[in-house]
Scaffold this motif. Structure first.
Motif, PDB file in Angstrom:
ATOM      1  N   THR A   6      -2.221 -10.750  91.817  1.00 57.59           N
ATOM      2  CA  THR A   6      -2.797  -9.373  92.128  1.00 57.59           C
ATOM      3  C   THR A   6      -2.868  -8.821  90.675  1.00 57.59           C
ATOM      4  N   GLN A   7      -3.803  -7.932  90.468  1.00 57.09           N
ATOM      5  CA  GLN A   7      -4.039  -7.229  89.436  1.00 57.09           C
ATOM      6  C   GLN A   7      -3.883  -5.701  89.546  1.00 57.09           C
ATOM      7  N   ASP A   8      -3.226  -5.020  90.640  1.00 50.04           N
ATOM      8  CA  ASP A   8      -2.951  -3.746  90.933  1.00 50.04           C
ATOM      9  C   ASP A   8      -1.589  -3.553  91.057  1.00 50.04           C
ATOM     10  N   GLY A   9      -0.548  -4.668  91.234  1.00 48.62           N
ATOM     11  CA  GLY A   9       0.746  -4.382  91.335  1.00 48.62           C
ATOM     12  C   GLY A   9       1.427  -4.055  89.971  1.00 48.62           C
ATOM     13  N   TRP A  10       2.614  -3.766  89.991  1.00 50.89           N
ATOM     14  CA  TRP A  10       3.125  -3.798  88.662  1.00 50.89           C
ATOM     15  C   TRP A  10       4.719  -4.284  88.781  1.00 50.89           C
ATOM     16  N   ILE A  11       5.090  -4.527  89.879  1.00 45.13           N
ATOM     17  CA  ILE A  11       6.737  -4.870  90.325  1.00 45.13           C
ATOM     18  C   ILE A  11       7.005  -6.297  89.557  1.00 45.13           C
ATOM     19  N   GLY A  12       6.107  -7.145  89.492  1.00 49.13           N
ATOM     20  CA  GLY A  12       6.223  -8.171  88.732  1.00 49.13           C
ATOM     21  C   GLY A  12       6.387  -8.250  87.556  1.00 49.13           C
ATOM     22  N   TYR A  13       5.417  -7.408  86.793  1.00 52.31           N
ATOM     23  CA  TYR A  13       5.602  -7.077  85.274  1.00 52.31           C
ATOM     24  C   TYR A  13       6.942  -6.502  85.092  1.00 52.31           C
ATOM     25  N   ALA A  14       7.111  -5.443  85.841  1.00 49.18           N
ATOM     26  CA  ALA A  14       8.752  -4.897  85.591  1.00 49.18           C
ATOM     27  C   ALA A  14       9.951  -5.774  85.392  1.00 49.18           C
ATOM     28  N   VAL A  15       9.571  -6.775  86.016  1.00 46.64           N
ATOM     29  CA  VAL A  15      10.767  -7.768  86.114  1.00 46.64           C
ATOM     30  C   VAL A  15      10.561  -8.877  85.078  1.00 46.64           C
ATOM     31  N   ALA A  16       9.131  -9.583  85.036  1.00 43.82           N
ATOM     32  CA  ALA A  16       9.265 -10.538  84.050  1.00 43.82           C
ATOM     33  C   ALA A  16       9.004 -10.010  82.764  1.00 43.82           C
ATOM     34  N   VAL A  17       8.422  -9.126  82.499  1.00 46.61           N
ATOM     35  CA  VAL A  17       8.392  -8.403  81.010  1.00 46.61           C
ATOM     36  C   VAL A  17       9.815  -8.251  80.418  1.00 46.61           C
ATOM     37  N   PRO A  18      10.956  -7.615  80.941  1.00 45.64           N
ATOM     38  CA  PRO A  18      11.853  -7.586  80.551  1.00 45.64           C
ATOM     39  C   PRO A  18      12.598  -8.601  80.137  1.00 45.64           C
ATOM     40  N   ILE A  19      12.488  -9.548  81.320  1.00 46.19           N
ATOM     41  CA  ILE A  19      13.260 -11.141  80.873  1.00 46.19           C
ATOM     42  C   ILE A  19      12.816 -11.800  79.921  1.00 46.19           C
ATOM     43  N   TRP A  20      11.627 -11.636  79.654  1.00 45.98           N
ATOM     44  CA  TRP A  20      10.747 -12.200  78.373  1.00 45.98           C
ATOM     45  C   TRP A  20      11.360 -11.371  77.140  1.00 45.98           C
ATOM     46  N   PHE A  21      11.273 -10.215  77.087  1.00 52.62           N
ATOM     47  CA  PHE A  21      12.032  -9.365  76.003  1.00 52.62           C
ATOM     48  C   PHE A  21      13.667  -9.812  75.708  1.00 52.62           C
ATOM     49  N   LEU A  22      14.367  -9.933  76.831  1.00 49.23           N
ATOM     50  CA  LEU A  22      15.495 -10.544  76.717  1.00 49.23           C
ATOM     51  C   LEU A  22      16.111 -11.834  75.934  1.00 49.23           C
ATOM     52  N   GLY A  23      14.917 -12.884  76.632  1.00 54.03           N
ATOM     53  CA  GLY A  23      14.895 -14.176  76.014  1.00 54.03           C
ATOM     54  C   GLY A  23      14.661 -14.159  74.599  1.00 54.03           C
ATOM     55  N   THR A  24      13.598 -13.592  74.085  1.00 49.32           N
ATOM     56  CA  THR A  24      13.231 -13.408  72.624  1.00 49.32           C
ATOM     57  C   THR A  24      14.341 -12.768  72.002  1.00 49.32           C
ATOM     58  N   LEU A  25      15.122 -11.558  72.289  1.00 44.86           N
ATOM     59  CA  LEU A  25      16.096 -11.017  71.659  1.00 44.86           C
ATOM     60  C   LEU A  25      17.379 -11.664  71.469  1.00 44.86           C
ATOM     61  N   GLY A  26      17.579 -12.637  72.525  1.00 46.51           N
ATOM     62  CA  GLY A  26      18.614 -13.644  72.505  1.00 46.51           C
ATOM     63  C   GLY A  26      18.417 -14.732  71.443  1.00 46.51           C
ATOM     64  N   ILE A  27      17.220 -15.041  71.140  1.00 49.32           N
ATOM     65  CA  ILE A  27      17.104 -16.072  70.039  1.00 49.32           C
ATOM     66  C   ILE A  27      17.093 -15.458  68.633  1.00 49.32           C
ATOM     67  N   ALA A  28      16.740 -14.003  68.649  1.00 43.32           N
ATOM     68  CA  ALA A  28      16.927 -13.331  67.311  1.00 43.32           C
ATOM     69  C   ALA A  28      18.239 -12.959  67.000  1.00 43.32           C
ATOM     70  N   MET A  29      19.130 -13.080  68.098  1.00 47.61           N
ATOM     71  CA  MET A  29      20.628 -12.776  67.709  1.00 47.61           C
ATOM     72  C   MET A  29      21.262 -14.020  67.145  1.00 47.61           C
TER      73      MET A  29
END
Length: 598
Positions: free
Chosen positions: A480-503
């Protein structure tokens, strides 16, 4: 480095034009049917060995080169590399796919597709530049992945590199025919042979095969002369591009830009995944590292310099096309030529067609150089028969490897249409560049024998989180291109994974030039490449899956056993050398002691 063979007390040069079983399958596993059956029985053990083993910088830059018997000639500088960048990139995608994707998927927003692909390509350029400076060999991404991710990951990449090389050359040569017929004022398919074969494979193209053969013959003759020819052709093509931009915007009609998103945002990203092919040629510069006089200086200038300019040029050209002609009326095969004809500049279509021909000719020319060098290094590691690693003693070029790519590409170009090739090419390219970003993160944050096991496990976990969340974003977009719930979950997870490597503490600092903002930029590269892969049609994944199955069959029956024997033979050689050195040292010490006693 001479090629010799001993006969008794005499040492005789070996002919380059040789063809024996020992040249194709010299490994112990292929000596006879008995050794081969034994090798097959050890497949599981050997796969585990190759999965966990890693090469190193010195092995890639020194030991493997001996397999070629003769060195490639160091004759290129940063100026050559910049023009190779122009020659390998401009002329392929911009003339080949812009009209097709503007008409079918993106409309005027095709310019945004090139922006998205350009950003992703530049992130990959950063990764390639750091690796190419520190591991300056002809193998490019294959060599880099062997060092950081091991043989199996390198094989999957190598197979995709060969697939990309073959399919890319076939696609460009097919388009060469289309523009040549446009120059003759004929229908794009008028010089092809019409048959009753399946749609997409029913137009035979002998001209494409001939063009491939000529480009490869030039590349086999001399790297330096090929560079000179590329300068001239690329300079002429640059003048044509300037004309396209100036004349295109002079005849622009902003009304043609409405609607700007006729296919929605999905069309933008679907087109971006396809036109990514337009940027794919830059990795050829990395394969020239072994022939570059000063890699640490020349490669950054050649890669970053050429790609920065090319990205701007692509976006401007992609904008000029739908401004000249309504996207629904654009010719999918020879877009720019017919666009100029539609604004009353009928004569200009011949100039554009000639420029496109020159551009695609340089793409084939530089491609013949770079693809052969990829293949050469893959053969040095015995992933494919080492006969393809041989470098000719006079031309100092890998003739056998060039012939392999040319023959395979010619067979595909003879039968397959551009539609059948472009999506397969893009998915292969995106996969390779995603793997390169993963390899860079591993290089920065893991060092064998130094990194604590706990940090290694954390790195692997964070990488899996980044990849999984990126795939989740792509999958959600596909649903779907209209929803936002999936992005609200996946994008923060991506951010936390990247932050974990940065640490985590970095284990390696680049000696000359490094990717900035690590791990954020490589992690973003992973996300964008996977997102663009998810934007491709299912047919692309079906072709990609079928090709991967064929690759794995080859690997488990041949490539695995050849590389296993190669690696363990090299280990025995290294151990023997160490023992000889130790014996020599002991002998010297005894001589000194005996002298003292005397």
């Amino acid at each position: 480095m001479s090629s010799v063979k001993e006969f008794g007390d005499e040492v005789q040069p070996r002919s380059y034009w040789r063809c024996s079983k020992a040249d194709f399958f010299p490994e112990q596993s292929f000596e006879n049917w008995g050794t081969y059956r034994y090798a097959l029985s050890q497949t599981a053990y050997r796969f585990k060995d190759r999965l966990l083993s890693r090469s190193d910088d010195a092995n890639e830059t020194t030991e493997l080169k001996k397999q070629s018997e003769n060195d490639l000639k160091r004759c290129l500088n940063w100026w050559d590399l910049i023009w190779f960048g122009f020659g390998s990139v401009i002329g392929a995608g911009i003339f080949v796919l812009t009209g097709q994707e503007c008409h079918d998927h993106a409309g005027p927003s095709i310019v945004l597709s090139y922006v998205v692909s350009g950003i992703s390509a530049m992130l990959s350029v950063f990764c390639y530049t750091e690796f190419a400076i520190e591991i300056p060999v002809a193998g490019g991404s294959f060599a880099y992945l062997r060092v950081e991710l091991g043989d199996f990951a390198a094989f999957i990449t190598a197979a995709n590199i060969l697939l990309e090389s073959i399919v890319g050359s076939a696609a460009v040569s097919r388009s060469w025919t289309s523009y040549f017929t446009s120059l003759l004022n004929k229908h794009p398919d008028s010089l092809r042979i019409h048959t009753n074969l399946t749609e997409g494979y029913n137009l035979l193209d002998p001209i494409a095969v001939a063009v491939l053969a000529i480009a490869s013959a030039i590349a086999m003759a001399s790297t330096r002369k090929t560079s000179y020819l590329n300068w001239i052709a690329s300079a002429a093509n640059t003048l044509v591009i300037l004309f396209v931009l100036i004349a295109g915007f002079a005849h622009a009609d902003t009304a043609n830009l409405k609607p700007f998103f006729p296919f929605g945002a999905k069309g933008v990203f679907q087109a971006a995944a396809i036109v990514y092919f337009a940027y794919g040629g830059f990795d050829s510069i990395a394969t020239m590292a072994e022939e570059t006089k000063n890699p640490s200086k020349d490669i950054p200038l050649g890669l970053l310099g050429s790609m920065s300019i090319i990205t701007v040029v692509y976006c401007l050209m992609a904008l000029s096309l739908p401004m000249m002609q309504k996207f629904s009326s654009i010719d999918r095969e020879a877009a720019y030529s017919t666009a100029f004809e539609s604004v009353g500049m009928k004569w200009a279509k011949y100039l554009v067609a000639l420029g496109a021909l020159k551009g695609m000719t340089t793409v084939l020319l530089v491609g013949a150089l770079s693809q052969a060098r990829y293949t050469t290094h893959i053969a040095r590691a015995h992933m494919i028969p080492p006969w393809f690693a041989l470098v000719h003693p006079k031309t100092r070029t890998p003739i056998n490897a060039t012939l392999l790519i040319t023959i395979c590409a010619g067979c595909i170009a003879f039968f397959s249409s551009l539609d059948a090739l472009s999506s397969l090419l893009s998915i292969s390219t995106l996969f390779i560049f995603m793997m390169m970003a993963v390899a860079l993160l591993v290089r920065r944050y893991y060092s064998r024998g130094v990194t604590p096991r706990a940090n290694l496990l954390k790195l692997v976990a964070y990488l899996l989180v980044i990849i999984a969340s990126s795939m989740g974003i792509s999958a959600y977009w596909g649903v779907t291109q209209d929803g936002w719930i999936g992005y609200a979950v996946a994008v923060p997870i991506w951010f936390l994974g990247t932050l974990g490597i940065a640490m985590l503490p970095q284990q390696r600092t680049p000696k000359v030039w490094g990717v900035p903002l690590v791990p954020w930029l490589p992690s973003l590269s992973i996300a964008i490449n996977l997102f663009l892969m998810g934007s491709l049609p299912s047919s692309a994944f079906m072709r990609f899956g079928a090709c991967t199955v064929v690759m794995l069959i080859y690997y488990f029956f041949f490539g695995l056993h050849a590389t296993y024997d190669m690696a363990h033979q090299q280990q025995k050689t290294d151990t023997t050398k160490i023992l000889e050195l130790e014996e020599h040292q002991v002998g010297k010490e005894r001589s000194v002691e005996d002298s003292g006693i005397a």
